[in-house]
Design a protein around this motif. Structure first.
Motif, PDB file in Angstrom:
ATOM      1  N   LEU A  31       0.826  -1.204   0.000  1.00 44.25           N
ATOM      2  CA  LEU A  31       0.000   0.000   0.000  1.00 44.25           C
ATOM      3  C   LEU A  31       0.862   1.256   0.000  1.00 44.25           C
ATOM      4  CD1 LEU A  31      -2.910   1.028   0.100  1.00 44.25           C
ATOM      5  CD2 LEU A  31      -2.749   1.004   2.592  1.00 44.25           C
ATOM      6  N   GLY A  32       1.921   1.275   0.812  1.00 44.59           N
ATOM      7  CA  GLY A  32       2.824   2.423   0.841  1.00 44.59           C
ATOM      8  C   GLY A  32       3.531   2.624  -0.488  1.00 44.59           C
ATOM      9  N   PHE A  33       3.932   1.538  -1.105  1.00 47.56           N
ATOM     10  CA  PHE A  33       4.577   1.623  -2.419  1.00 47.56           C
ATOM     11  C   PHE A  33       3.626   2.202  -3.455  1.00 47.56           C
ATOM     12  CE2 PHE A  33       5.761   0.080  -6.565  1.00 47.56           C
ATOM     13  CZ  PHE A  33       7.147   0.143  -6.586  1.00 47.56           C
ATOM     14  N   MET A  34       2.388   1.685  -3.478  1.00 47.98           N
ATOM     15  CA  MET A  34       1.404   2.160  -4.461  1.00 47.98           C
ATOM     16  C   MET A  34       1.066   3.629  -4.253  1.00 47.98           C
ATOM     17  SD  MET A  34      -1.244  -1.071  -4.633  1.00 47.98           S
ATOM     18  CE  MET A  34      -2.517   0.036  -5.194  1.00 47.98           C
ATOM     19  N   ALA A  35       0.855   4.035  -2.990  1.00 47.17           N
ATOM     20  CA  ALA A  35       0.484   5.418  -2.706  1.00 47.17           C
ATOM     21  C   ALA A  35       1.610   6.381  -3.095  1.00 47.17           C
ATOM     22  CB  ALA A  35       0.145   5.578  -1.226  1.00 47.17           C
ATOM     23  N   THR A  36       2.836   6.025  -2.754  1.00 44.69           N
ATOM     24  CA  THR A  36       3.970   6.892  -3.085  1.00 44.69           C
ATOM     25  C   THR A  36       4.176   6.981  -4.590  1.00 44.69           C
ATOM     26  OG1 THR A  36       5.020   6.217  -1.018  1.00 44.69           O
ATOM     27  CG2 THR A  36       6.409   7.313  -2.636  1.00 44.69           C
ATOM     28  N   GLN A  37       4.071   5.858  -5.255  1.00 41.06           N
ATOM     29  CA  GLN A  37       4.236   5.852  -6.709  1.00 41.06           C
ATOM     30  C   GLN A  37       3.128   6.635  -7.391  1.00 41.06           C
ATOM     31  OE1 GLN A  37       3.793   2.077  -8.961  1.00 41.06           O
ATOM     32  NE2 GLN A  37       5.913   2.414  -9.600  1.00 41.06           N
ATOM     33  N   ALA A  38       1.896   6.510  -6.882  1.00 41.88           N
ATOM     34  CA  ALA A  38       0.779   7.246  -7.475  1.00 41.88           C
ATOM     35  C   ALA A  38       0.972   8.756  -7.319  1.00 41.88           C
ATOM     36  CB  ALA A  38      -0.532   6.808  -6.838  1.00 41.88           C
ATOM     37  N   LEU A  39       1.435   9.196  -6.153  1.00 42.19           N
ATOM     38  CA  LEU A  39       1.657  10.627  -5.930  1.00 42.19           C
ATOM     39  C   LEU A  39       2.784  11.171  -6.799  1.00 42.19           C
ATOM     40  CD1 LEU A  39       1.354  11.104  -2.055  1.00 42.19           C
ATOM     41  CD2 LEU A  39      -0.101  12.126  -3.827  1.00 42.19           C
ATOM     42  N   SER A  40       3.859  10.426  -6.917  1.00 39.20           N
ATOM     43  CA  SER A  40       5.038  10.924  -7.633  1.00 39.20           C
ATOM     44  C   SER A  40       4.911  10.837  -9.142  1.00 39.20           C
ATOM     45  CB  SER A  40       6.283  10.151  -7.186  1.00 39.20           C
ATOM     46  OG  SER A  40       6.137   8.761  -7.470  1.00 39.20           O
ATOM     47  N   THR A  41       3.919  10.096  -9.637  1.00 37.02           N
ATOM     48  CA  THR A  41       3.758   9.954 -11.086  1.00 37.02           C
ATOM     49  C   THR A  41       2.416  10.477 -11.591  1.00 37.02           C
ATOM     50  OG1 THR A  41       2.902   7.690 -10.807  1.00 37.02           O
ATOM     51  CG2 THR A  41       5.277   7.943 -11.157  1.00 37.02           C
ATOM     52  N   SER A  42       1.609  11.078 -10.703  1.00 33.69           N
ATOM     53  CA  SER A  42       0.275  11.541 -11.092  1.00 33.69           C
ATOM     54  C   SER A  42       0.370  12.727 -12.049  1.00 33.69           C
ATOM     55  CB  SER A  42      -0.521  11.941  -9.850  1.00 33.69           C
ATOM     56  OG  SER A  42      -1.773  12.476 -10.218  1.00 33.69           O
ATOM     57  N   ARG A  43      -0.308  12.620 -13.180  1.00 32.47           N
ATOM     58  CA  ARG A  43      -0.334  13.717 -14.153  1.00 32.47           C
ATOM     59  C   ARG A  43      -1.367  14.772 -13.775  1.00 32.47           C
ATOM     60  NH1 ARG A  43      -0.014  10.546 -20.025  1.00 32.47           N
ATOM     61  NH2 ARG A  43       2.039   9.561 -19.681  1.00 32.47           N
ATOM     62  N   ARG A  44      -2.345  14.393 -12.979  1.00 34.77           N
ATOM     63  CA  ARG A  44      -3.395  15.338 -12.604  1.00 34.77           C
ATOM     64  C   ARG A  44      -2.852  16.466 -11.726  1.00 34.77           C
ATOM     65  NH1 ARG A  44      -8.520  11.349 -11.099  1.00 34.77           N
ATOM     66  NH2 ARG A  44      -8.713  10.390 -13.177  1.00 34.77           N
ATOM     67  N   GLY A 150       5.499  -1.159   7.877  1.00 27.78           N
ATOM     68  CA  GLY A 150       5.396  -1.619   6.492  1.00 27.78           C
ATOM     69  C   GLY A 150       5.104  -0.478   5.541  1.00 27.78           C
ATOM     70  N   LEU A 151       4.238   0.459   5.949  1.00 24.87           N
ATOM     71  CA  LEU A 151       3.928   1.620   5.122  1.00 24.87           C
ATOM     72  C   LEU A 151       5.181   2.456   4.871  1.00 24.87           C
ATOM     73  CD1 LEU A 151       1.243   2.908   3.954  1.00 24.87           C
ATOM     74  CD2 LEU A 151       1.411   4.507   5.856  1.00 24.87           C
ATOM     75  N   VAL A 152       5.987   2.644   5.908  1.00 24.47           N
ATOM     76  CA  VAL A 152       7.239   3.403   5.772  1.00 24.47           C
ATOM     77  C   VAL A 152       8.188   2.704   4.811  1.00 24.47           C
ATOM     78  CG1 VAL A 152       9.299   4.195   7.004  1.00 24.47           C
ATOM     79  CG2 VAL A 152       7.037   4.483   8.039  1.00 24.47           C
ATOM     80  N   ILE A 153       8.302   1.394   4.937  1.00 22.71           N
ATOM     81  CA  ILE A 153       9.202   0.646   4.049  1.00 22.71           C
ATOM     82  C   ILE A 153       8.748   0.775   2.602  1.00 22.71           C
ATOM     83  CG2 ILE A 153       9.997  -1.665   3.441  1.00 22.71           C
ATOM     84  CD1 ILE A 153       9.867  -2.368   6.418  1.00 22.71           C
ATOM     85  N   GLY A 154       7.445   0.610   2.358  1.00 19.04           N
ATOM     86  CA  GLY A 154       6.942   0.724   0.992  1.00 19.04           C
ATOM     87  C   GLY A 154       7.175   2.101   0.405  1.00 19.04           C
ATOM     88  N   ALA A 155       6.985   3.158   1.233  1.00 18.90           N
ATOM     89  CA  ALA A 155       7.215   4.522   0.746  1.00 18.90           C
ATOM     90  C   ALA A 155       8.687   4.761   0.450  1.00 18.90           C
ATOM     91  CB  ALA A 155       6.707   5.527   1.779  1.00 18.90           C
ATOM     92  N   LEU A 156       9.566   4.246   1.302  1.00 23.05           N
ATOM     93  CA  LEU A 156      11.002   4.477   1.116  1.00 23.05           C
ATOM     94  C   LEU A 156      11.551   3.714  -0.082  1.00 23.05           C
ATOM     95  CD1 LEU A 156      12.315   4.462   4.797  1.00 23.05           C
ATOM     96  CD2 LEU A 156      11.932   6.420   3.286  1.00 23.05           C
ATOM     97  N   ILE A 157      10.913   2.613  -0.444  1.00 22.23           N
ATOM     98  CA  ILE A 157      11.365   1.881  -1.632  1.00 22.23           C
ATOM     99  C   ILE A 157      11.269   2.772  -2.870  1.00 22.23           C
ATOM    100  CG2 ILE A 157      10.835  -0.031  -3.187  1.00 22.23           C
ATOM    101  CD1 ILE A 157      10.005  -1.655  -0.753  1.00 22.23           C
TER     102      ILE A 157
END
Length: 326
Positions: A31-44, A150-157
């Motif tokens: 979940l952390g990985f998906m949320a971070t990736q969505a924020l950093s790649t969002s075109r909106r 786990g959320l922190v680890i996913g975001a840091l990845i």
């Protein structure tokens, strides 16, 4: 050799997660990985789109802020919800023991005597689950801490800079992780909308249809919440909600329980198969495959295996598709 080592490493991690009770942490990593990736790649977001490092910071900090607001303003509401759920379990246990008295005499007379033992077992189980909630504080704190780590680890990845020329094993391991998170995204998105649809239908029935005929089922709010959260578990979660809602209706009157059952048949008819097809459409998994792996997962690892089985199977199937074996 390198790819085989990556497979062994991924399999070992998946097995250790179930053995040592780390499933909430693993799901939070995804979940952390998906949320971070969505924020950093969002075109909106356009120019407001944060960098990967800033997006990771947002994902790490925002849950702490939300938790602080909840504890400062709605602490009583959280613990009140736990108390209401405990009261619901006690209410259902009492209903189970009184089923024979609630039914019409001519129907109750035909119930087998063996039903008494089943009633006692089910009531005792519900009572034990209610008493188990008294330890919710420590267990909830431990689970919440594990999920946050786990959320922190996913975001840091995502937020940490990658290696330009990774070693072969690192590259193979990242490929395994990428396929696993892809399977997580497919299943979670599909199951979220299914659970939301079920919760909305249940809320309309409990708060809209039944009050029109002056029928009010106790703990309706908790039943709607249970429908949503249990509905996040494919197939089995829906069957659990159906049984609980019908039993809650019987606690009011047998005819109300029958009405709840008819509602569930109308709305959720063959829903376990439909759910499996919705998830299966995204993962290439048929209904019987999903039911089988969930049954095996629950038999070996309990509830954690039940929850993890669709995710693990979707990941395994993705790996097999990549090498052309299925």
């Amino acid at each position: 050799m390198v790819t085989a080592s990556a497979y062994v490493l991924a399999g070992g991690v998946c097995l250790a997660v179930l053995v040592y009770g780390l499933l909430p942490g693993l799901l939070a990593v995804c979940l952390g990985f998906m949320a971070t990736q969505a924020l950093s790649t969002s075109r909106r977001l356009g120019r407001l789109r944060p960098s990967a490092f800033a997006a990771a910071a947002w994902v790490i900090i925002v849950p702490l802020v939300v938790l602080a607001l909840i504890l400062s303003n709605a602490k009583g509401m959280v613990f009140g919800a736990v108390a209401q759920y405990e009261a619901l379990l006690h209410h259902l246990a009492g209903t189970v023991l009184e089923i024979r008295q609630k039914l019409p005499p001519n129907l109750a007379a035909h119930l087998p005597d063996e039903l008494v033992a089943a009633q006692a077992w089910l009531a005792a189980y519900l009572q034990s689950q209610a008493h188990a909630l008294t330890g919710f504080g420590s267990a909830g704190l431990q689970g919440g801490l594990l999920a946050y780590v786990g959320l922190v680890i996913g975001a840091l990845i995502v937020g940490s800079p990658g290696v330009d020329n990774p070693a072969p094993l690192r590259a193979a391991a990242r490929a395994r992780a990428r396929y696993f998170i892809s399977a997580f995204r497919q299943i979670v998105v599909a199951q979220f909308w299914i659970a939301a649809f079920n919760a909305v239908c249940t809320a309309l029935f409990l708060f809209g249809a039944l009050p029109l005929v002056d029928v009010h089922i106790p703990y309706s709010g908790m039943l709607v919440a249970l429908t949503f959260f249990a509905g996040l578990i494919p197939i089995v979660g829906n069957l659990l909600c159906n049984g609980v809602l019908t039993l809650a209706g019987v606690s009011v009157a047998p005819m109300v329980g029958l009405a709840c059952l008819m509602f569930l048949i109308a709305i959720h008819k063959f829903e376990y198969v439909i759910n499996a097809k919705v998830v299966g459409k995204r993962t290439g998994t048929s209904a019987w495959e999903l039911l089988t792996v969930m049954f095996v997962g629950e038999a070996i690892f309990g509830v954690a295996g039940l929850v993890a089985a669709p995710l693990y199977y979707a990941y395994i199937k993705r790996e097999l598709l990549e090498v052309g074996l299925v």
